[in-house]
Design a protein around this motif. Structure first.
Motif, PDB file in Angstrom:
ATOM      1  N   ASN A   4     -20.541  -9.950   2.191  1.00  9.04           N
ATOM      2  CA  ASN A   4     -21.455  -9.795   1.069  1.00  9.04           C
ATOM      3  C   ASN A   4     -21.264  -8.531   0.257  1.00  9.04           C
ATOM      4  O   ASN A   4     -22.011  -8.272  -0.664  1.00  9.04           O
ATOM      5  CB  ASN A   4     -22.901  -9.825   1.576  1.00  9.04           C
ATOM      6  CG  ASN A   4     -23.335 -11.250   1.788  1.00  9.04           C
ATOM      7  OD1 ASN A   4     -22.850 -12.142   1.109  1.00  9.04           O
ATOM      8  ND2 ASN A   4     -24.217 -11.451   2.748  1.00  9.04           N
ATOM      9  N   LYS A 470     -31.440  -0.160  -5.008  1.00 11.08           N
ATOM     10  CA  LYS A 470     -31.124  -0.754  -3.700  1.00 11.08           C
ATOM     11  C   LYS A 470     -29.793  -1.509  -3.748  1.00 11.08           C
ATOM     12  O   LYS A 470     -28.986  -1.441  -2.823  1.00 11.08           O
ATOM     13  CB  LYS A 470     -32.265  -1.700  -3.294  1.00 11.08           C
ATOM     14  CG  LYS A 470     -32.036  -2.463  -2.020  1.00 11.08           C
ATOM     15  CD  LYS A 470     -32.973  -3.669  -1.891  1.00 11.08           C
ATOM     16  CE  LYS A 470     -32.602  -4.749  -2.873  1.00 11.08           C
ATOM     17  NZ  LYS A 470     -33.466  -5.948  -2.833  1.00 11.08           N
ATOM     18  N   THR A 474     -26.590  -0.482  -1.364  1.00  9.41           N
ATOM     19  CA  THR A 474     -25.999  -1.393  -0.380  1.00  9.41           C
ATOM     20  C   THR A 474     -24.683  -1.975  -0.878  1.00  9.41           C
ATOM     21  O   THR A 474     -24.171  -2.943  -0.323  1.00  9.41           O
ATOM     22  CB  THR A 474     -26.970  -2.555  -0.058  1.00  9.41           C
ATOM     23  OG1 THR A 474     -27.201  -3.306  -1.270  1.00  9.41           O
ATOM     24  CG2 THR A 474     -28.295  -2.049   0.468  1.00  9.41           C
ATOM     25  N   SER A 477     -24.596  -5.693  -1.264  1.00 12.17           N
ATOM     26  CA  SER A 477     -24.798  -6.666  -0.181  1.00 12.17           C
ATOM     27  C   SER A 477     -26.264  -7.116  -0.109  1.00 12.17           C
ATOM     28  O   SER A 477     -26.561  -8.188   0.386  1.00 12.17           O
ATOM     29  CB  SER A 477     -24.327  -6.109   1.161  1.00 12.17           C
ATOM     30  OG  SER A 477     -25.022  -4.953   1.469  1.00 12.17           O
ATOM     31  N   ASP A 478     -27.173  -6.305  -0.627  1.00 13.73           N
ATOM     32  CA  ASP A 478     -28.579  -6.701  -0.647  1.00 13.73           C
ATOM     33  C   ASP A 478     -29.032  -6.868  -2.107  1.00 13.73           C
ATOM     34  O   ASP A 478     -29.391  -5.916  -2.782  1.00 13.73           O
ATOM     35  CB  ASP A 478     -29.419  -5.622   0.062  1.00 13.73           C
ATOM     36  CG  ASP A 478     -30.878  -6.048   0.195  1.00 13.73           C
ATOM     37  OD1 ASP A 478     -31.220  -7.167  -0.279  1.00 13.73           O
ATOM     38  OD2 ASP A 478     -31.666  -5.266   0.753  1.00 13.73           O
TER      39      ASP A 478
END
Ligand code: P53
Length: 479
Positions: A4, A470, A474, A477-478
């Motif tokens: 991801n 965020k 990440t 990935s998030d």
């Protein structure tokens, strides 16, 4: 890379353009640009292009969000979100106020030195467009914009001045913003912003004028790329196109052929800039119609020598076309071919929302060009509401960006697309290019200013600010 995650070193950031946020239109020795003679329009109401600056008219770019005096505060907010890069443009008129000046304006050069230093303070890499709808208005009045071959030299001088001055501060460049917008050759706004061409009510031969002006522009771009690589071989210099994939309304062969034809009419600009030569279909069309009389053998050599390193593009929407509107062989103005796509929802400004189209575009451009890609604009223009406690809830913006990033991730992780970065448009609220409105907002950062120019100019964080923070943290990935 986990399943991801985006590639290491992926350039997460945001994008703006000088004229849409700086303001300070006559500060620091800046000259008048084409953006300074455009009034405020509205949703569906075009902006008026006035003959010079007329007192009493509302020119929203004159003050914009006054980034000129707020850039330190704004860059600190970008840094707080975790930006790895920041895309903006250099206002041509801060450097050459009239465009044909013998010497550059030191105060203008100094402004961008300070701005880039401020970025580097936070490890933010500047990504710079040389010409983003900001041609000196004097070049329009005196020379007729890019219809005049002399303007090539003025642009190249501007580009070389910037390359030399910022060679150790800027690595990523683009020559012209959305150079393909002028394929809408009957649109006053796009012709003026792209090439400094004034159409006027009784204007004839718009298409022929566009092909000539655009030719000078691709030559100017190639010369700039060539010179830039001499000044710093590490420069990455890209084209910048408004990529809008074209879908046939049905599988009827005429619709499919029409879709191909519309794509050819819109996307030859980057073909020339990546391949160093015109695609066959454009040569044939120009020949048949007798457009673009002035192209020299030397131009063709320059085009070959000044090919770009990457393709930067904006992605907002896709379009659908129907041969019921116009037969493929009768196509001139691509707008005649447009039809509604019933499978897509639209924004409040009627732009179809199509995340899958972004994955499709990334694959298509990869297959067509074999160079790295950079999504340098993407986003949703929407009305935001400030709550009593000052918070701004913009789940629609998060949904838009998330759904697009999910598709981008598939293109990168599953399809192997070589993508340099992602800079959503208008990371801080700014003046809309198309309408001149403040109320068409794209930002993670809200700016307290309305369409009448009233407000405190105060900056505040929207919900999307924390979401994007965020995402960057990440590495995608998030989402
Ligand atoms: P706005 C449409 C019209 C004008 C400029 O647009 C455009 C487009 C989009 O295809 O291009 C880019 O502000 C442009 C930016 C602009 C952004 O789209 O009309 O590079 O300058 O602000 C969004 O909503």
């Amino acid at each position: 890379m986990t399943k991801n995650e985006f590639p290491k070193g992926f350039l997460w950031g945001g994008a703006v353009a000088a004229h849409q946020l700086e303001g300070g239109w006559n500060k620091g020795g800046k000259g008048v640009s084409v953006a300074d003679v455009m009034t405020a329009g509205a949703n569906g109401v075009p902006r008026e292009i006035t003959k010079g600056v007329i007192p009493g008219k509302n020119y929203p770019n004159h003050e914009a969000i006054d980034f000129y005096d707020h850039y330190k505060e704004d860059i600190a907010l970008f840094a707080e979100m975790g930006f790895k890069c920041f895309r903006t443009s250099i206002a041509w008129t801060r450097i050459f106020p009239n465009g044909d000046d013998a010497e550059p304006n030191e105060e203008g050069l100094k402004f961008y030195d300070d701005l880039f230093d401020e970025c580097h303070k936070y490890g933010i890499e500047p990504v710079i467009t040389l010409s983003h709808f900001e041609m000196p208005y004097h070049l329009v009045e005196e020379y007729g914009g890019f219809e005049n071959r002399k303007v090539i030299d003025f642009f190249v001088k501007f580009a070389v001045t910037c390359f030399k001055r910022y060679k150790n501060k800027v690595k990523y460049w683009m020559t012209f913003n959305e150079i393909d917008n002028q394929s809408a050759f009957n649109n006053d706004f796009l012709m003026c912003t792209n090439s400094g061409l004034l159409l006027g009510k009784d204007s004839k031969d718009n298409e022929a004028r566009m092909y000539q002006a655009a030719h000078y522009e691709v030559v100017a771009s190639a010369l700039a790329v060539k010179e830039g690589h001499k000044i710093n071989p590490d420069f990455k210099i890209g084209t910048m196109i408004n990529y809008t994939p074209v879908y046939p309304a049905t599988p009827a062969p005429e619709d499919v052929l029409l879709a191909q034809r519309v794509d050819q009419r819109r996307n030859w600009f980057s073909d020339v800039q990546v391949w160093g030569e015109y695609p066959k279909n454009v040569e044939a069309y120009i020949e048949r119609e007798g457009f673009r009389p002035d192209i020299t053998e030397e131009d063709r050599i320059v085009l070959k020598e000044g090919t770009v390193d990457y393709v930067g593009f904006s992605y907002y929407q896709s379009m659908a076309v129907s041969a019921k509107n116009v037969a493929p062989d009768d196509l001139d103005d691509v707008f005649k071919a447009l039809t509604d796509n019933p499978f897509l929802k639209k924004s409040d400004w009627d732009w179809p929302i199509d995340p899958v189209g972004l994955r499709y575009s990334l694959n298509l451009l990869t297959d067509r060009y074999h160079v790295p890609l950079f999504i340098v604009e993407n986003g949703l223009g929407a009305v935001d509401k400030v709550e009593k406690d000052g918070s701004i809830h913009d789940p629609y913006r998060i949904d838009y960006l998330r759904s697009h990033l999910e598709e981008v991730r598939k293109a990168v992780v599953l399809d192997g697309v070589d993508l340099m970065g992602y800079t959503p448009w208008g990371c801080i609220d700014l003046v809309s290019a198309g309408t001149g409105q403040m109320s068409k907002r794209y930002g993670f950062i809200y700016v307290d200013k309305d369409d009448e120019g009233k407000g405190t100019m105060e900056r505040s964080r929207k919900d999307s600010f924390y979401w994007y923070q965020k995402v960057i943290k990440t590495n995608g990935s998030d989402l």
